[in-house]
Scaffold this motif. Structure first.
Motif, PDB file in Angstrom:
ATOM      1  N   UNK A 174       4.824  13.192  -5.749  1.00 19.62           N
ATOM      2  CA  UNK A 174       4.454  13.153  -4.330  1.00 19.62           C
ATOM      3  C   UNK A 174       3.570  11.947  -4.032  1.00 19.62           C
ATOM      4  N   UNK A 175       2.673  11.621  -4.960  1.00 14.35           N
ATOM      5  CA  UNK A 175       1.815  10.450  -4.776  1.00 14.35           C
ATOM      6  C   UNK A 175       2.649   9.174  -4.757  1.00 14.35           C
ATOM      7  N   UNK A 176       3.576   9.079  -5.689  1.00 17.84           N
ATOM      8  CA  UNK A 176       4.453   7.902  -5.734  1.00 17.84           C
ATOM      9  C   UNK A 176       5.298   7.804  -4.466  1.00 17.84           C
ATOM     10  N   UNK A 177       5.915   8.922  -4.074  1.00 19.93           N
ATOM     11  CA  UNK A 177       6.781   8.911  -2.894  1.00 19.93           C
ATOM     12  C   UNK A 177       5.989   8.637  -1.626  1.00 19.93           C
ATOM     13  N   UNK A 178       4.741   9.096  -1.578  1.00 20.92           N
ATOM     14  CA  UNK A 178       3.918   8.865  -0.404  1.00 20.92           C
ATOM     15  C   UNK A 178       3.588   7.405  -0.203  1.00 20.92           C
ATOM     16  N   UNK A 179       3.327   6.693  -1.295  1.00 21.85           N
ATOM     17  CA  UNK A 179       2.965   5.278  -1.198  1.00 21.85           C
ATOM     18  C   UNK A 179       4.186   4.356  -1.209  1.00 21.85           C
ATOM     19  N   UNK A 180       5.352   4.906  -1.463  1.00 19.32           N
ATOM     20  CA  UNK A 180       6.567   4.090  -1.507  1.00 19.32           C
ATOM     21  C   UNK A 180       7.640   4.671  -0.592  1.00 19.32           C
ATOM     22  N   UNK A 181       7.225   5.075   0.595  1.00 17.21           N
ATOM     23  CA  UNK A 181       8.169   5.663   1.547  1.00 17.21           C
ATOM     24  C   UNK A 181       9.177   4.626   2.011  1.00 17.21           C
ATOM     25  N   UNK A 182      10.393   5.108   2.195  1.00 16.73           N
ATOM     26  CA  UNK A 182      11.460   4.248   2.704  1.00 16.73           C
ATOM     27  C   UNK A 182      11.890   4.786   4.059  1.00 16.73           C
TER      28      UNK A 182
ATOM     29  N   UNK B 282      10.202  -1.297  20.842  1.00 15.99           N
ATOM     30  CA  UNK B 282       9.326  -0.359  21.540  1.00 15.99           C
ATOM     31  C   UNK B 282       9.819   1.070  21.367  1.00 15.99           C
ATOM     32  N   UNK B 283      11.136   1.274  21.446  1.00 16.35           N
ATOM     33  CA  UNK B 283      11.706   2.616  21.292  1.00 16.35           C
ATOM     34  C   UNK B 283      11.464   3.166  19.891  1.00 16.35           C
ATOM     35  N   UNK B 284      11.588   2.295  18.883  1.00 10.55           N
ATOM     36  CA  UNK B 284      11.355   2.737  17.502  1.00 10.55           C
ATOM     37  C   UNK B 284       9.906   3.158  17.317  1.00 10.55           C
ATOM     38  N   UNK B 285       8.979   2.372  17.862  1.00  9.21           N
ATOM     39  CA  UNK B 285       7.572   2.743  17.740  1.00  9.21           C
ATOM     40  C   UNK B 285       7.281   4.060  18.465  1.00  9.21           C
ATOM     41  N   UNK B 286       7.794   4.219  19.681  1.00  9.11           N
ATOM     42  CA  UNK B 286       7.562   5.457  20.435  1.00  9.11           C
ATOM     43  C   UNK B 286       8.138   6.669  19.713  1.00  9.11           C
ATOM     44  N   UNK B 287       9.282   6.484  19.086  1.00  9.43           N
ATOM     45  CA  UNK B 287       9.889   7.577  18.327  1.00  9.43           C
ATOM     46  C   UNK B 287       8.997   7.975  17.155  1.00  9.43           C
ATOM     47  N   UNK B 288       8.491   6.988  16.438  1.00 11.52           N
ATOM     48  CA  UNK B 288       7.599   7.272  15.312  1.00 11.52           C
ATOM     49  C   UNK B 288       6.301   7.911  15.790  1.00 11.52           C
ATOM     50  N   UNK B 289       5.773   7.432  16.913  1.00 15.32           N
ATOM     51  CA  UNK B 289       4.499   7.912  17.432  1.00 15.32           C
ATOM     52  C   UNK B 289       4.574   9.384  17.831  1.00 15.32           C
ATOM     53  N   UNK B 290       5.721   9.797  18.346  1.00 10.50           N
ATOM     54  CA  UNK B 290       5.868  11.174  18.846  1.00 10.50           C
ATOM     55  C   UNK B 290       6.660  12.074  17.904  1.00 10.50           C
TER      56      UNK B 290
ATOM     57  N   UNK C 115      -2.020   8.347  11.113  1.00  8.06           N
ATOM     58  CA  UNK C 115      -2.687   7.482  12.090  1.00  8.06           C
ATOM     59  C   UNK C 115      -2.788   6.052  11.553  1.00  8.06           C
ATOM     60  N   UNK C 116      -3.096   5.924  10.269  1.00 10.33           N
ATOM     61  CA  UNK C 116      -3.172   4.600   9.642  1.00 10.33           C
ATOM     62  C   UNK C 116      -1.793   3.924   9.651  1.00 10.33           C
ATOM     63  N   UNK C 117      -0.759   4.682   9.306  1.00  6.84           N
ATOM     64  CA  UNK C 117       0.596   4.131   9.296  1.00  6.84           C
ATOM     65  C   UNK C 117       1.028   3.697  10.692  1.00  6.84           C
ATOM     66  N   UNK C 118       0.764   4.528  11.686  1.00  9.22           N
ATOM     67  CA  UNK C 118       1.170   4.210  13.050  1.00  9.22           C
ATOM     68  C   UNK C 118       0.430   2.994  13.589  1.00  9.22           C
ATOM     69  N   UNK C 119      -0.815   2.843  13.182  1.00 12.82           N
ATOM     70  CA  UNK C 119      -1.571   1.652  13.598  1.00 12.82           C
ATOM     71  C   UNK C 119      -0.888   0.397  13.073  1.00 12.82           C
ATOM     72  N   UNK C 120      -0.428   0.456  11.826  1.00  8.41           N
ATOM     73  CA  UNK C 120       0.264  -0.690  11.260  1.00  8.41           C
ATOM     74  C   UNK C 120       1.578  -0.983  11.981  1.00  8.41           C
ATOM     75  N   UNK C 121       2.337   0.074  12.288  1.00  6.81           N
ATOM     76  CA  UNK C 121       3.600  -0.110  13.011  1.00  6.81           C
ATOM     77  C   UNK C 121       3.342  -0.680  14.398  1.00  6.81           C
TER      78      UNK C 121
END
Length: 258
Positions: free
Chosen positions: A218-226, A162-170, A102-108
């Protein structure tokens, strides 16, 4: 192999059967975990997602870990407590993942709104590079850069953002990984000095160090997602976190009862 415990065997069977059915009998998206704000979200998905998988490799990796580490924990706890642990850590994983997502999607969403309000070729490039892994038409980006005031390019770029955001959101999350990482954490806490022989390491490693290294990754990969990283790292961490809390609670209660 022949010493597999009853609950681990049942979970293995359920996951394999559901995986076969999800591609032939029902649409897995109905039961995979969606964002709370999505029209596709249903509360039952907090549990059902952990019995779905995205492919044979995904299924095999989770079930192999369950097969290797689960039986010893079931013998230690008993079948009922082991099942409760599996479900609670899976639920905890989904809750932590949902909060972080939810935090990530808010930023996007904020970036998308900002771009739509003030579209520029540079803003379009940065947004797509940060949030879209599928690649986009480079020729379009070049032409847009050459003609930043072209209304057609501006309109198309807004549609793409808009399409990229909708894809991420769903985009749903699925898999038993949260519960499996809970099992890994439990194994490292309860049998810390048990040595493991891993295929990719030439020397044995104690369970506590294996869990520590895996959790750190996992902590590193979570905060440095590509872009393109579809692994729910914070679901893995959620499973480990809730496993730690649950085991500490059980240990305290068991100590008080004696």
């Amino acid at each position: 192999m022949f010493n597999i415990t009853p609950m681990v065997r049942n979970l293995l069977i359920i996951n394999v059967v559901v995986f076969i059915l999800q591609g032939n009998v029902f649409n897995y998206r109905q039961f995979a975990l969606h964002h709370f704000g999505s029209d596709y979200f249903q509360p039952i998905q907090l549990f059902t997602h952990m019995f779905l998988h995205g492919g044979w490799a995904h299924l095999f990796s989770n079930m192999f870990s369950l097969f290797i580490f689960g039986p010893l924990l079931e013998r230690f706890w008993g079948s009922q407590r082991f099942l409760a642990f599996y479900l609670i850590t899976g639920l905890g994983a989904s809750m932590l993942y949902s909060g972080v997502r939810a935090y990530e999607l808010h930023g996007i969403e904020q970036e998308a709104v900002q771009y739509i309000e003030s579209p520029t070729p540079t803003g379009f490039y940065n947004f797509m590079e940060s949030h879209y892994a599928g690649g986009y038409e480079k020729r379009f980006a070049i032409e847009y850069q050459r003609n930043p005031d072209n209304e057609g390019y501006i309109t198309e770029s807004k549609k793409a953002v808009t399409a990229v955001f909708n894809q991420a959101f769903n985009m749903p999350m699925l898999g038993a990984s949260g519960a499996v990482f809970g099992i890994l954490m439990a194994f490292g806490m309860l049998f810390p000095n048990l040595e493991l022989f891993l295929l990719f390491l030439p020397v044995p490693i104690k369970a506590k160090y294996f869990v520590l290294l895996y959790g750190g990754y996992e902590l590193y990969a979570g905060f440095n997602r590509v872009p393109g990283d579809n692994v729910a790292h914070f679901a893995h961490l959620g499973g480990m976190l809730f496993a730690y809390i649950l085991i500490k609670m059980w240990q305290r209660n068991d100590y008080q009862d004696t």
